[in-house]
Design an enzyme around this catalytic site. Structure first.
Site, short mmCIF file in Angstrom:
data_model
loop_
_atom_site.label_atom_id
_atom_site.label_comp_id
_atom_site.label_asym_id
_atom_site.label_seq_id
_atom_site.Cartn_x
_atom_site.Cartn_y
_atom_site.Cartn_z
N ARG A 192 52.84 39.93 33.67
CA ARG A 192 51.85 38.91 34.02
C ARG A 192 52.40 37.50 33.86
NH1 ARG A 192 46.45 40.46 34.62
NH2 ARG A 192 46.34 42.71 34.80
N ARG A 216 47.26 33.32 35.81
CA ARG A 216 46.33 32.32 35.29
C ARG A 216 46.82 31.41 34.18
NH1 ARG A 216 41.56 36.17 34.13
NH2 ARG A 216 43.37 37.38 33.50
N ARG A 219 46.38 29.34 44.28
CA ARG A 219 45.64 30.61 44.30
C ARG A 219 44.57 30.65 45.39
NH1 ARG A 219 41.84 33.70 44.11
NH2 ARG A 219 41.02 34.91 42.39
N ASP A 244 48.72 43.75 42.73
CA ASP A 244 47.91 44.35 41.68
C ASP A 244 48.03 45.86 41.78
OD1 ASP A 244 45.67 43.37 39.61
OD2 ASP A 244 45.10 45.32 40.39
N TYR A 261 39.98 53.42 36.66
CA TYR A 261 39.18 52.45 37.42
C TYR A 261 38.37 53.14 38.51
CZ TYR A 261 41.63 48.67 35.05
OH TYR A 261 42.10 47.83 34.10
O1 CP3 Z 1 52.94 38.42 37.13
C1 CP3 Z 1 52.70 39.64 37.23
O2 CP3 Z 1 52.82 40.41 36.27
C2 CP3 Z 1 52.38 40.21 38.62
C3 CP3 Z 1 51.01 40.31 38.92
C4 CP3 Z 1 50.10 41.42 38.41
C5 CP3 Z 1 48.69 41.29 38.56
N1 CP3 Z 1 48.13 42.47 38.16
C6 CP3 Z 1 48.00 40.11 39.11
C7 CP3 Z 1 46.61 39.82 38.68
C8 CP3 Z 1 50.36 42.67 37.85
C9 CP3 Z 1 51.68 43.29 37.44
C10 CP3 Z 1 49.10 43.33 37.70
C11 CP3 Z 1 48.97 44.70 37.19
C12 CP3 Z 1 47.67 45.16 36.69
N2 CP3 Z 1 46.43 44.93 37.22
C13 CP3 Z 1 47.51 46.04 35.60
C14 CP3 Z 1 48.64 46.62 34.78
C15 CP3 Z 1 49.13 45.62 33.77
C16 CP3 Z 1 48.25 45.49 32.57
O3 CP3 Z 1 47.68 44.41 32.38
O4 CP3 Z 1 48.16 46.46 31.82
C17 CP3 Z 1 46.15 46.28 35.44
C18 CP3 Z 1 45.50 47.15 34.37
C19 CP3 Z 1 45.47 45.59 36.49
C20 CP3 Z 1 44.01 45.56 36.79
C21 CP3 Z 1 43.51 44.15 36.73
N3 CP3 Z 1 43.65 43.22 37.74
C22 CP3 Z 1 42.88 43.49 35.63
C23 CP3 Z 1 42.52 44.14 34.31
C24 CP3 Z 1 42.65 42.14 36.02
C25 CP3 Z 1 42.08 41.01 35.19
C26 CP3 Z 1 40.68 40.65 35.54
C27 CP3 Z 1 40.30 39.28 35.02
O5 CP3 Z 1 39.99 38.40 35.85
O6 CP3 Z 1 40.32 39.08 33.80
C28 CP3 Z 1 43.13 42.01 37.34
C29 CP3 Z 1 43.13 40.77 38.14
C30 CP3 Z 1 44.43 40.09 38.24
N4 CP3 Z 1 45.58 40.73 38.65
C31 CP3 Z 1 44.71 38.72 38.00
C32 CP3 Z 1 46.08 38.53 38.29
C33 CP3 Z 1 46.85 37.25 38.25
C34 CP3 Z 1 43.69 37.64 37.55
C35 CP3 Z 1 42.62 37.37 38.55
C36 CP3 Z 1 42.79 36.15 39.47
O7 CP3 Z 1 43.73 35.36 39.39
O8 CP3 Z 1 41.91 36.05 40.32
#
Ligand code: CP3
Length: 369
Positions: free
Chosen positions: A43, A47, A56, A92, A167
């Protein structure tokens, strides 16, 4: 050790030696000494970066992921700012499920949500096979834009069986995985059919990323640590093994990650990846013992401690490096993703410190950023 031979592991899908074969990351994945300690952060895009918020845009994150120029730019931001040794595609774990039209979204501040969660055999049809050309054109284009520009390897990724199933079945993030475990134990046949579809989606998206130019893949089975080892072996391992063997056939090195997996490390290592991600609860020395030294390790600084004063954080970075005890198969990372409230300057200082210590240890690193 994995099925892939040493020679095909440094060659990519088209049989051409990867131009990053001698990068710090790929050398650490081969547990080869002499190139310092590579570092990147799960990550690292997103954010915590002000420049992410600028590009974004409105709409859900899935809109940004489907816009190749924007997704490539977001992927590049942490490379420029931190000087990390790897890029990870901005995408994602739900992208392929979304692409086949299952009906999944990412709700800001919540995570992946489905209006109609997976509940019965009839829902299997909602997980049709991926057609890379028509479903993943945006992803191919993003990776192609990136490999053109990048001077470090690109990591492609997919979600692991347990995490994605969680999920799809719960319809939202879960603390206890009660519905997931209920389906798994009460209808194992349906569970395995679901995981088989998930594995095919993972293979589809990872193959697409590798063919377009990704040098490494990471399987994020983030929540698999919710299972006891016997259940992990019975319900998850064959599916993860299938995904990882398909990647071995492509000749690409593989990282397999989950949190809370201290008790599962031997099983996870059995799935076949070159490297295992370890969270902060298990010292790297213990993780190495539990995996018999067969795999490289990635981790494992506590992401919450990145918010601590530098004097504390600095000690923690040194402690992680000391736990690894100079073993060549170490990729420095956090034990889980960067927290949104992280100060990017702290991450930059970690990268500089890891690079400096790696060089000082006599592991000749060409460039220290
Ligand atoms: O920089 C990186 O690592 C690449 C981008 C990345 C994202 N998601 C972008 C993202 C990666 C590798 C993921 C993987 C992901 N997504 C996982 C596995 C990694 C982990 O955290 O264990 C999981 C479980 C998800 C599912 C997911 N997607 C979650 C739990 C969330 C957060 C929700 C929130 O808003 O709190 C997301 C959304 C997400 N994926 C964001 C980003 C940058 C944030 C939302 C946004 O910017 O709108």
């Amino acid at each position: 050790m994995s099925k892939a031979s040493a020679s095909n592991r440094s060659a990519n899908v088209s049989g051409v030696t990867d131009r990053f074969a001698n990068s710090a990351l790929l050398r650490a994945l081969r547990q080869e000494p002499g190139d310092g300690v590579p570092v990147w952060f799960m990550r690292q895009a997103g954010r915590s970066l002000p420049e992410y918020k600028t590009v974004r845009g409105q709409g859900t994150i899935l809109n940004a992921i489907q816009d190749p120029e924007r997704a490539a730019e977001i992927t590049m931001q942490p490379i420029r700012r931190y000087g990390v040794d790897a890029a990870i595609l901005f995408s994602d774990i739900v992208t392929p499920v979304f692409a086949v039209g299952f009906g999944i979204d990412i709700t800001p501040g919540v995570g992946p949500t489905c209006e109609r969660p997976f509940a019965s055999a009839s829902d299997l049809d909602r997980l049709r096979p991926l057609d890379p050309d028509s479903d993943l054109g945006f992803q191919t284009e993003t990776v192609e834009l990136l490999v053109h520009e990048l001077e470090v390897p690109l990591i492609g990724f997919a979600g692991g069986p347990f995490t994605l199933a969680s999920y799809l079945i719960e319809g939202k993030p879960s603390r206890d995985y009660a519905k997931v475990k209920a389906l798994m134990m009460s209808d194992p046949r349906l569970w395995h059919q679901l995981c088989d579809r998930i594995a095919d989606l993972a293979i589809g998206t990872l193959t697409n990323q590798v063919r377009a130019g990704a040098s490494v893949v990471q399987l994020f089975d983030s929540w698999a640590g919710a299972l006891r080892p016997e259940h992990y072996r019975e319900y998850v391992l064959t599916h993860s093994t299938k995904i990882l063997s398909a990647m071995a056939d492509l000749g690409v090195p593989r990282i397999h990650f989950g949190i809370n997996t201290g008790e599962l490390l031997p099983q996870i290592a059995a799935a076949g990846a070159e490297a295992i991600g370890v969270d902060w609860r298990t010292p790297l020395g213990d993780a190495r013992q539990r995996t018999g030294g067969r795999v490289a390790l990635q981790g494992n600084l506590d992401p919450a401690l990145v918010l601590a004063p530098w004097s504390v954080l600095e000690q923690e970075v040194h402690r992680v490096l000391a736990d690894n005890a100079g073993h060549p198969g170490h990729i420095f990372n956090l034990g889980h993703g960067v927290l949104p409230q992280t100060n990017p300057d702290q991450l930059k200082r970690i990268v500089d410190l890891v690079h400096a210590v790696g060089s000082a240890d006599g592991q000749t690193k060409g460039t220290s950023s």
